[in-house]
Design an enzyme around this catalytic site. Sequence first.
Site, mmCIF file in Angstrom:
data_model
loop_
_atom_site.group_PDB
_atom_site.id
_atom_site.type_symbol
_atom_site.label_atom_id
_atom_site.label_comp_id
_atom_site.label_asym_id
_atom_site.label_seq_id
_atom_site.Cartn_x
_atom_site.Cartn_y
_atom_site.Cartn_z
ATOM 1 N NE ARG A 13 -4.061 1.787 2.479
ATOM 2 C CZ ARG A 13 -4.418 2.793 3.199
ATOM 3 N NH1 ARG A 13 -3.615 2.500 4.639
ATOM 4 N NH2 ARG A 13 -5.145 3.505 3.229
ATOM 5 C CG HIS A 69 -1.431 5.476 -0.146
ATOM 6 N ND1 HIS A 69 -1.982 5.571 0.953
ATOM 7 C CD2 HIS A 69 -2.153 4.702 -0.730
ATOM 8 C CE1 HIS A 69 -3.169 4.911 1.130
ATOM 9 N NE2 HIS A 69 -3.306 4.419 0.049
ATOM 10 C CG ASP A 70 6.319 7.232 -3.271
ATOM 11 O OD1 ASP A 70 6.120 8.423 -2.806
ATOM 12 O OD2 ASP A 70 7.324 6.614 -3.921
ATOM 13 C CG ASN A 83 -1.086 8.193 3.316
ATOM 14 O OD1 ASN A 83 -1.503 7.156 3.224
ATOM 15 N ND2 ASN A 83 -0.379 9.190 2.671
ATOM 16 C CG HIS A 102 -7.996 -3.681 -1.106
ATOM 17 N ND1 HIS A 102 -9.056 -2.728 -0.917
ATOM 18 C CD2 HIS A 102 -6.880 -3.031 -0.865
ATOM 19 C CE1 HIS A 102 -8.715 -1.832 -0.786
ATOM 20 N NE2 HIS A 102 -7.134 -1.479 -0.807
#
Length: 321
Positions: A64, A68-69, A96, A195
Amino acid sequence: MAVNKLFGAISALSLLLLLSSFGCKAQLSPTFYDYTCPNALTTIRSTIRSAISCERRLAASLIRLHFHDCFVQGCDGSVLLDETPTIQSEKTSKANNDSARGFNVIEDAKTAVEKICPGVVSCADILAVAARDSSAAVGGPSWTVKLGRRDSTTASRSLADSDLPAPFHQLDRLITLFSNKGFTPREMVALSGAHTVGQAQCFTFQQRIYSNGADIDAGFASTRRRRCPPTGRNSNLAPLDLVTPNQFDNNYYKNLVQKKGLLISDQTLFNGSSTDNFVTEYSQNPQTFSSDFSAAMIKMGDLSPLTGQDGIIRRVCSAIN
Ligand code: HEM
Ligand SMILES: *[C@@H]1O[C@H](CO)[C@@H](O)[C@H](O)[C@H]1NC(C)=O
Ligand SMILES: *[C@@H]1O[C@H](CO)[C@@H](O)[C@H](O)[C@H]1NC(C)=O
Protein backbone atom coordinates in the site's frame (compact mmCIF):
# COMPACT_ATOMS: atom_id res chain seq x y z
CA MET A 1 42.11 4.71 -42.66
CA ALA A 2 42.11 2.66 -39.43
CA VAL A 3 42.59 5.87 -37.47
CA ASN A 4 39.66 7.45 -39.30
CA LYS A 5 37.47 4.49 -38.46
CA LEU A 6 38.52 4.69 -34.85
CA PHE A 7 37.68 8.39 -34.73
CA GLY A 8 34.37 7.64 -36.35
CA ALA A 9 33.58 5.02 -33.81
CA ILE A 10 34.61 7.27 -30.92
CA SER A 11 32.53 10.21 -32.11
CA ALA A 12 29.54 7.96 -32.73
CA LEU A 13 29.96 6.61 -29.22
CA SER A 14 30.24 10.05 -27.63
CA LEU A 15 27.23 11.24 -29.59
CA LEU A 16 25.34 8.25 -28.22
CA LEU A 17 26.45 9.03 -24.66
CA LEU A 18 25.56 12.68 -25.14
CA LEU A 19 22.10 11.76 -26.37
CA SER A 20 21.52 9.31 -23.56
CA SER A 21 22.51 11.84 -20.90
CA PHE A 22 20.87 14.98 -22.34
CA GLY A 23 18.90 14.14 -25.41
CA CYS A 24 16.00 12.20 -23.96
CA LYS A 25 14.34 11.63 -20.64
CA ALA A 26 16.16 8.94 -18.66
CA GLN A 27 14.35 5.63 -18.35
CA LEU A 28 14.06 3.34 -15.37
CA SER A 29 15.97 0.10 -15.76
CA PRO A 30 16.09 -3.18 -13.80
CA THR A 31 19.90 -3.14 -13.97
CA PHE A 32 20.31 0.42 -12.67
CA TYR A 33 22.28 -0.60 -9.53
CA ASP A 34 24.17 -3.53 -11.08
CA TYR A 35 27.51 -1.68 -10.98
CA THR A 36 26.90 0.98 -8.32
CA CYS A 37 25.32 -1.29 -5.70
CA PRO A 38 25.14 -4.91 -6.85
CA ASN A 39 23.87 -6.16 -3.47
CA ALA A 40 21.14 -3.55 -3.11
CA LEU A 41 18.23 -5.84 -3.99
CA THR A 42 19.26 -8.78 -1.82
CA THR A 43 19.88 -6.41 1.08
CA ILE A 44 16.43 -4.84 0.73
CA ARG A 45 14.82 -8.25 0.38
CA SER A 46 16.34 -9.62 3.57
CA THR A 47 15.09 -6.62 5.57
CA ILE A 48 11.60 -6.97 4.08
CA ARG A 49 11.49 -10.73 4.65
CA SER A 50 12.54 -10.51 8.27
CA ALA A 51 9.98 -7.77 8.96
CA ILE A 52 7.20 -9.85 7.36
CA SER A 53 8.26 -12.94 9.30
CA CYS A 54 7.70 -10.92 12.49
CA GLU A 55 4.39 -9.46 11.34
CA ARG A 56 2.74 -10.79 8.20
CA ARG A 57 0.48 -7.77 7.79
CA LEU A 58 3.53 -5.64 7.00
CA ALA A 59 3.51 -7.18 3.52
CA ALA A 60 0.14 -5.54 2.93
CA SER A 61 1.23 -2.27 4.50
CA LEU A 62 4.32 -2.07 2.26
CA ILE A 63 2.39 -2.79 -0.94
CA ARG A 64 0.00 0.00 0.00
CA LEU A 65 2.86 2.40 0.81
CA HIS A 66 4.26 2.12 -2.73
CA PHE A 67 0.77 2.81 -4.14
CA HIS A 68 0.33 5.85 -1.91
CA ASP A 69 3.77 7.07 -2.94
CA CYS A 70 3.21 6.69 -6.68
CA PHE A 71 -0.26 8.28 -6.81
CA VAL A 72 1.01 11.48 -5.19
CA GLN A 73 3.60 13.41 -7.27
CA GLY A 74 4.71 10.11 -8.81
CA CYS A 75 6.98 7.43 -7.31
CA ASP A 76 9.38 9.79 -5.58
CA GLY A 77 9.39 8.71 -1.95
CA SER A 78 7.28 11.75 -1.02
CA VAL A 79 5.02 9.64 1.23
CA LEU A 80 7.99 8.98 3.52
CA LEU A 81 8.79 12.60 4.38
CA ASP A 82 8.02 13.93 7.85
CA GLU A 83 6.46 17.30 8.52
CA THR A 84 8.85 20.29 8.71
CA PRO A 85 8.31 24.04 8.39
CA THR A 86 8.85 23.65 4.62
CA ILE A 87 7.35 20.20 4.02
CA GLN A 88 3.66 19.40 4.42
CA SER A 89 3.86 15.71 5.19
CA GLU A 90 1.57 13.31 3.35
CA LYS A 91 1.55 11.14 6.45
CA THR A 92 -1.31 13.21 7.89
CA SER A 93 -3.40 13.26 4.70
CA LYS A 94 -6.90 11.78 4.86
CA ALA A 95 -5.90 8.38 3.47
CA ASN A 96 -2.67 8.06 5.45
CA ASN A 97 -3.28 9.57 8.87
CA ASP A 98 -3.30 6.82 11.52
CA SER A 99 -3.47 4.36 8.65
CA ALA A 100 -0.35 4.16 6.48
CA ARG A 101 2.25 1.98 8.13
CA GLY A 102 5.52 0.17 7.49
CA PHE A 103 7.65 3.34 7.47
CA ASN A 104 10.17 1.82 9.91
CA VAL A 105 10.72 -1.17 7.65
CA ILE A 106 11.58 1.09 4.70
CA GLU A 107 13.88 3.12 6.96
CA ASP A 108 15.56 -0.11 8.15
CA ALA A 109 16.10 -1.25 4.55
CA LYS A 110 17.53 2.18 3.74
CA THR A 111 19.93 1.99 6.70
CA ALA A 112 21.11 -1.45 5.57
CA VAL A 113 21.64 -0.25 1.99
CA GLU A 114 23.39 2.95 3.10
CA LYS A 115 25.87 0.76 4.98
CA ILE A 116 26.96 -1.07 1.82
CA CYS A 117 26.69 1.79 -0.72
CA PRO A 118 26.12 5.20 0.83
CA GLY A 119 24.19 7.76 -1.18
CA VAL A 120 23.34 5.48 -4.09
CA VAL A 121 19.92 3.84 -3.66
CA SER A 122 16.81 6.01 -3.48
CA CYS A 123 13.98 5.58 -1.01
CA ALA A 124 11.53 5.61 -3.93
CA ASP A 125 13.26 2.55 -5.39
CA ILE A 126 13.31 0.84 -1.99
CA LEU A 127 9.51 1.29 -1.83
CA ALA A 128 9.11 -0.28 -5.28
CA VAL A 129 11.34 -3.24 -4.41
CA ALA A 130 9.66 -3.66 -1.01
CA ALA A 131 6.22 -3.87 -2.65
CA ARG A 132 7.40 -6.58 -5.02
CA ASP A 133 9.21 -8.53 -2.28
CA SER A 134 6.14 -8.23 -0.05
CA SER A 135 3.85 -9.66 -2.69
CA ALA A 136 6.22 -12.56 -3.30
CA ALA A 137 6.63 -13.19 0.44
CA VAL A 138 2.91 -13.77 1.02
CA GLY A 139 2.31 -16.00 -1.98
CA GLY A 140 1.62 -13.32 -4.57
CA PRO A 141 3.27 -12.70 -7.90
CA SER A 142 6.79 -11.41 -8.36
CA TRP A 143 7.94 -9.13 -11.16
CA THR A 144 11.05 -7.37 -12.36
CA VAL A 145 11.25 -3.95 -10.70
CA LYS A 146 12.55 -1.10 -12.79
CA LEU A 147 15.01 1.12 -10.91
CA GLY A 148 16.66 4.51 -11.05
CA ARG A 149 14.01 6.65 -9.39
CA ARG A 150 15.32 9.53 -7.30
CA ASP A 151 13.77 11.06 -4.20
CA SER A 152 11.75 14.24 -4.01
CA THR A 153 12.64 17.20 -1.83
CA THR A 154 8.94 17.98 -1.45
CA ALA A 155 5.70 16.32 -0.44
CA SER A 156 2.08 17.38 -0.86
CA ARG A 157 -0.68 16.73 1.60
CA SER A 158 -3.18 18.44 -0.67
CA LEU A 159 -2.29 16.19 -3.64
CA ALA A 160 -2.53 13.18 -1.33
CA ASP A 161 -6.02 14.34 -0.36
CA SER A 162 -7.11 14.89 -3.95
CA ASP A 163 -5.41 12.01 -5.79
CA LEU A 164 -5.79 9.02 -3.45
CA PRO A 165 -9.09 7.13 -3.54
CA ALA A 166 -11.33 6.90 -0.47
CA PRO A 167 -13.17 3.81 0.83
CA PHE A 168 -16.57 5.46 0.28
CA HIS A 169 -15.91 6.26 -3.39
CA GLN A 170 -18.26 4.75 -5.97
CA LEU A 171 -17.18 3.26 -9.28
CA ASP A 172 -17.36 6.39 -11.44
CA ARG A 173 -15.17 8.34 -9.03
CA LEU A 174 -12.63 5.51 -8.80
CA ILE A 175 -12.51 5.20 -12.58
CA THR A 176 -11.75 8.94 -12.80
CA LEU A 177 -9.02 8.87 -10.13
CA PHE A 178 -7.25 5.91 -11.74
CA SER A 179 -7.70 7.21 -15.25
CA ASN A 180 -6.07 10.46 -14.07
CA LYS A 181 -2.97 8.31 -13.49
CA GLY A 182 -3.27 6.54 -16.83
CA PHE A 183 -4.99 3.35 -15.70
CA THR A 184 -7.86 1.59 -17.44
CA PRO A 185 -10.81 0.31 -15.39
CA ARG A 186 -9.47 -3.22 -15.89
CA GLU A 187 -6.07 -2.22 -14.46
CA MET A 188 -7.83 -0.54 -11.55
CA VAL A 189 -9.71 -3.76 -10.79
CA ALA A 190 -6.43 -5.72 -10.98
CA LEU A 191 -4.64 -3.28 -8.63
CA SER A 192 -7.53 -3.39 -6.16
CA GLY A 193 -6.77 -7.10 -5.84
CA ALA A 194 -4.04 -6.01 -3.42
CA HIS A 195 -6.93 -5.99 -0.94
CA THR A 196 -6.49 -9.76 -0.85
CA VAL A 197 -4.14 -9.01 2.04
CA GLY A 198 -4.19 -6.64 4.99
CA GLN A 199 -6.66 -5.04 7.33
CA ALA A 200 -8.98 -2.08 7.45
CA GLN A 201 -10.20 -0.04 10.42
CA CYS A 202 -13.86 0.09 11.37
CA PHE A 203 -14.30 3.73 10.37
CA THR A 204 -13.41 2.87 6.76
CA PHE A 205 -16.26 0.35 6.34
CA GLN A 206 -18.95 1.20 8.93
CA GLN A 207 -21.04 3.09 6.37
CA ARG A 208 -21.17 -0.05 4.21
CA ILE A 209 -22.00 -2.61 6.89
CA TYR A 210 -24.85 -0.50 8.33
CA SER A 211 -26.35 0.45 4.96
CA ASN A 212 -28.75 -2.53 4.78
CA GLY A 213 -28.35 -2.39 1.01
CA ALA A 214 -28.94 -5.31 -1.36
CA ASP A 215 -25.24 -5.04 -2.28
CA ILE A 216 -24.00 -6.74 0.93
CA ASP A 217 -24.32 -10.30 2.18
CA ALA A 218 -26.49 -10.11 5.31
CA GLY A 219 -24.48 -12.64 7.33
CA PHE A 220 -21.22 -10.92 6.43
CA ALA A 221 -22.62 -7.53 7.45
CA SER A 222 -23.83 -8.85 10.78
CA THR A 223 -20.47 -10.49 11.54
CA ARG A 224 -18.63 -7.26 10.79
CA ARG A 225 -21.06 -5.20 12.91
CA ARG A 226 -20.05 -7.15 16.02
CA ARG A 227 -16.73 -5.42 16.23
CA CYS A 228 -17.61 -2.17 14.51
CA PRO A 229 -20.17 0.27 15.94
CA PRO A 230 -22.17 2.44 13.48
CA THR A 231 -20.50 5.76 14.29
CA GLY A 232 -17.28 7.22 15.66
CA ARG A 233 -13.74 6.89 14.40
CA ASN A 234 -13.38 3.35 15.74
CA SER A 235 -10.11 1.67 14.79
CA ASN A 236 -11.02 -2.02 15.29
CA LEU A 237 -9.57 -4.05 12.46
CA ALA A 238 -11.22 -6.41 10.00
CA PRO A 239 -9.54 -8.34 7.19
CA LEU A 240 -10.00 -6.95 3.68
CA ASP A 241 -10.22 -10.58 2.47
CA LEU A 242 -12.24 -12.54 5.02
CA VAL A 243 -11.19 -15.94 3.65
CA THR A 244 -7.37 -15.78 3.46
CA PRO A 245 -6.36 -12.39 4.94
CA ASN A 246 -2.63 -13.18 4.97
CA GLN A 247 -2.33 -14.94 1.65
CA PHE A 248 -2.03 -13.15 -1.67
CA ASP A 249 -4.57 -14.99 -3.85
CA ASN A 250 -7.75 -14.24 -5.80
CA ASN A 251 -10.22 -14.74 -2.94
CA TYR A 252 -10.76 -10.97 -2.90
CA TYR A 253 -12.67 -11.31 -6.18
CA LYS A 254 -14.56 -14.41 -5.06
CA ASN A 255 -15.71 -12.40 -2.05
CA LEU A 256 -16.94 -9.56 -4.25
CA VAL A 257 -19.00 -11.99 -6.33
CA GLN A 258 -20.61 -13.10 -3.03
CA LYS A 259 -21.23 -9.47 -1.97
CA LYS A 260 -18.67 -9.78 0.81
CA GLY A 261 -16.43 -6.89 -0.14
CA LEU A 262 -15.42 -4.94 2.98
CA LEU A 263 -15.20 -1.41 1.57
CA ILE A 264 -17.72 0.38 -0.62
CA SER A 265 -14.78 0.92 -3.01
CA ASP A 266 -14.33 -2.86 -3.16
CA GLN A 267 -17.94 -3.90 -3.72
CA THR A 268 -18.58 -1.12 -6.21
CA LEU A 269 -16.27 -2.99 -8.62
CA PHE A 270 -18.87 -5.78 -8.72
CA ASN A 271 -22.29 -4.20 -8.39
CA GLY A 272 -24.12 -4.64 -11.67
CA SER A 273 -21.87 -2.37 -13.70
CA SER A 274 -19.11 -2.13 -16.30
CA THR A 275 -16.32 -3.70 -14.20
CA ASP A 276 -18.29 -6.80 -13.12
CA ASN A 277 -16.80 -8.89 -15.91
CA PHE A 278 -13.22 -8.16 -14.78
CA VAL A 279 -14.05 -9.22 -11.22
CA THR A 280 -15.68 -12.40 -12.50
CA GLU A 281 -12.70 -13.17 -14.70
CA TYR A 282 -10.17 -12.68 -11.88
CA SER A 283 -12.34 -14.72 -9.49
CA GLN A 284 -12.20 -17.64 -11.93
CA ASN A 285 -8.69 -17.27 -13.23
CA PRO A 286 -5.93 -16.64 -10.66
CA GLN A 287 -3.24 -16.75 -13.38
CA THR A 288 -4.81 -13.89 -15.28
CA PHE A 289 -5.08 -11.92 -12.05
CA SER A 290 -1.42 -12.60 -11.21
CA SER A 291 -0.11 -11.45 -14.55
CA ASP A 292 -2.44 -8.44 -14.79
CA PHE A 293 -1.54 -7.41 -11.24
CA SER A 294 2.19 -7.65 -11.97
CA ALA A 295 1.88 -5.64 -15.17
CA ALA A 296 -0.19 -2.96 -13.43
CA MET A 297 2.28 -2.71 -10.54
CA ILE A 298 5.14 -2.21 -13.02
CA LYS A 299 3.08 0.47 -14.73
CA MET A 300 2.35 2.10 -11.37
CA GLY A 301 6.08 2.13 -10.63
CA ASP A 302 6.57 4.15 -13.81
CA LEU A 303 4.43 7.07 -12.62
CA SER A 304 6.46 10.27 -13.17
CA PRO A 305 9.73 9.20 -11.54
CA LEU A 306 12.50 11.71 -10.89
CA THR A 307 15.54 10.59 -12.89
CA GLY A 308 18.94 11.80 -14.02
CA GLN A 309 19.80 15.04 -12.23
CA ASP A 310 16.28 15.56 -10.85
CA GLY A 311 15.62 14.99 -7.18
CA ILE A 312 18.12 13.62 -4.68
CA ILE A 313 19.22 10.42 -3.00
CA ARG A 314 18.06 10.93 0.56
CA ARG A 315 20.33 9.77 3.37
CA VAL A 316 17.31 8.92 5.50
CA CYS A 317 13.90 8.42 3.95
CA SER A 318 11.94 10.63 6.33
CA ALA A 319 13.88 13.84 5.63
CA ILE A 320 15.68 15.71 2.88
CA ASN A 321 19.46 15.89 3.15
C1 HEM B 1 -9.36 1.37 -5.49
C2 HEM B 1 -9.21 2.30 -4.58
C3 HEM B 1 -8.69 2.01 -3.21
C4 HEM B 1 -9.24 2.46 -2.05
C5 HEM B 1 -10.45 3.34 -1.90
C6 HEM B 1 -8.45 1.92 -0.98
C7 HEM B 1 -8.67 2.16 0.36
C8 HEM B 1 -8.09 1.46 1.38
C9 HEM B 1 -8.46 1.57 2.76
C10 HEM B 1 -9.52 2.50 3.33
C11 HEM B 1 -7.70 0.70 3.46
C12 HEM B 1 -7.74 0.46 4.97
C13 HEM B 1 -6.90 1.51 5.66
C14 HEM B 1 -7.13 1.54 7.16
O1 HEM B 1 -8.20 1.12 7.61
O2 HEM B 1 -6.23 2.02 7.88
C15 HEM B 1 -6.83 0.06 2.52
C16 HEM B 1 -5.90 -0.89 2.86
C17 HEM B 1 -5.04 -1.45 1.94
N1 HEM B 1 -4.89 -1.07 0.64
FE1 HEM B 1 -6.17 -0.01 -0.44
N2 HEM B 1 -7.44 1.16 -1.50
C18 HEM B 1 -7.53 1.21 -2.86
C19 HEM B 1 -6.66 0.63 -3.76
C20 HEM B 1 -5.51 -0.01 -3.39
C21 HEM B 1 -4.44 -0.34 -4.29
C22 HEM B 1 -4.40 0.02 -5.76
C23 HEM B 1 -3.50 -0.99 -3.56
C24 HEM B 1 -2.17 -1.52 -3.97
C25 HEM B 1 -1.85 -1.87 -5.19
C26 HEM B 1 -4.00 -1.08 -2.22
C27 HEM B 1 -3.39 -1.75 -1.18
C28 HEM B 1 -3.91 -1.84 0.08
C29 HEM B 1 -3.43 -2.79 1.07
C30 HEM B 1 -2.42 -3.88 0.84
C31 HEM B 1 -4.13 -2.52 2.27
C32 HEM B 1 -3.94 -3.17 3.64
C33 HEM B 1 -2.89 -2.36 4.38
C34 HEM B 1 -2.56 -2.86 5.78
O3 HEM B 1 -3.08 -3.86 6.24
O4 HEM B 1 -1.74 -2.16 6.42
N3 HEM B 1 -5.20 -0.45 -2.15
N4 HEM B 1 -7.08 0.55 1.28
C1 LIG C 1 -4.22 12.88 12.40
O1 LIG C 1 -4.50 12.02 13.47
C2 LIG C 1 -4.20 12.56 14.74
C3 LIG C 1 -4.36 11.49 15.79
O2 LIG C 1 -5.56 10.79 15.64
C4 LIG C 1 -5.12 13.76 14.96
O3 LIG C 1 -4.88 14.33 16.23
C5 LIG C 1 -4.86 14.79 13.88
O4 LIG C 1 -5.79 15.84 13.99
C6 LIG C 1 -5.00 14.16 12.49
N1 LIG C 1 -4.50 15.10 11.52
C7 LIG C 1 -5.18 15.47 10.46
C8 LIG C 1 -4.52 16.45 9.56
O5 LIG C 1 -6.29 15.05 10.20
C1 LIG D 1 -24.61 -0.77 -5.81
O1 LIG D 1 -25.62 -0.29 -6.66
C2 LIG D 1 -26.77 0.19 -5.96
C3 LIG D 1 -27.82 0.52 -7.00
O2 LIG D 1 -27.32 1.43 -7.91
C4 LIG D 1 -26.36 1.40 -5.13
O3 LIG D 1 -27.47 1.88 -4.40
C5 LIG D 1 -25.27 0.97 -4.16
O4 LIG D 1 -24.79 2.10 -3.45
C6 LIG D 1 -24.11 0.34 -4.91
N1 LIG D 1 -23.17 -0.19 -3.96
C7 LIG D 1 -21.87 0.00 -4.05
C8 LIG D 1 -21.03 -0.68 -3.03
O5 LIG D 1 -21.36 0.69 -4.92
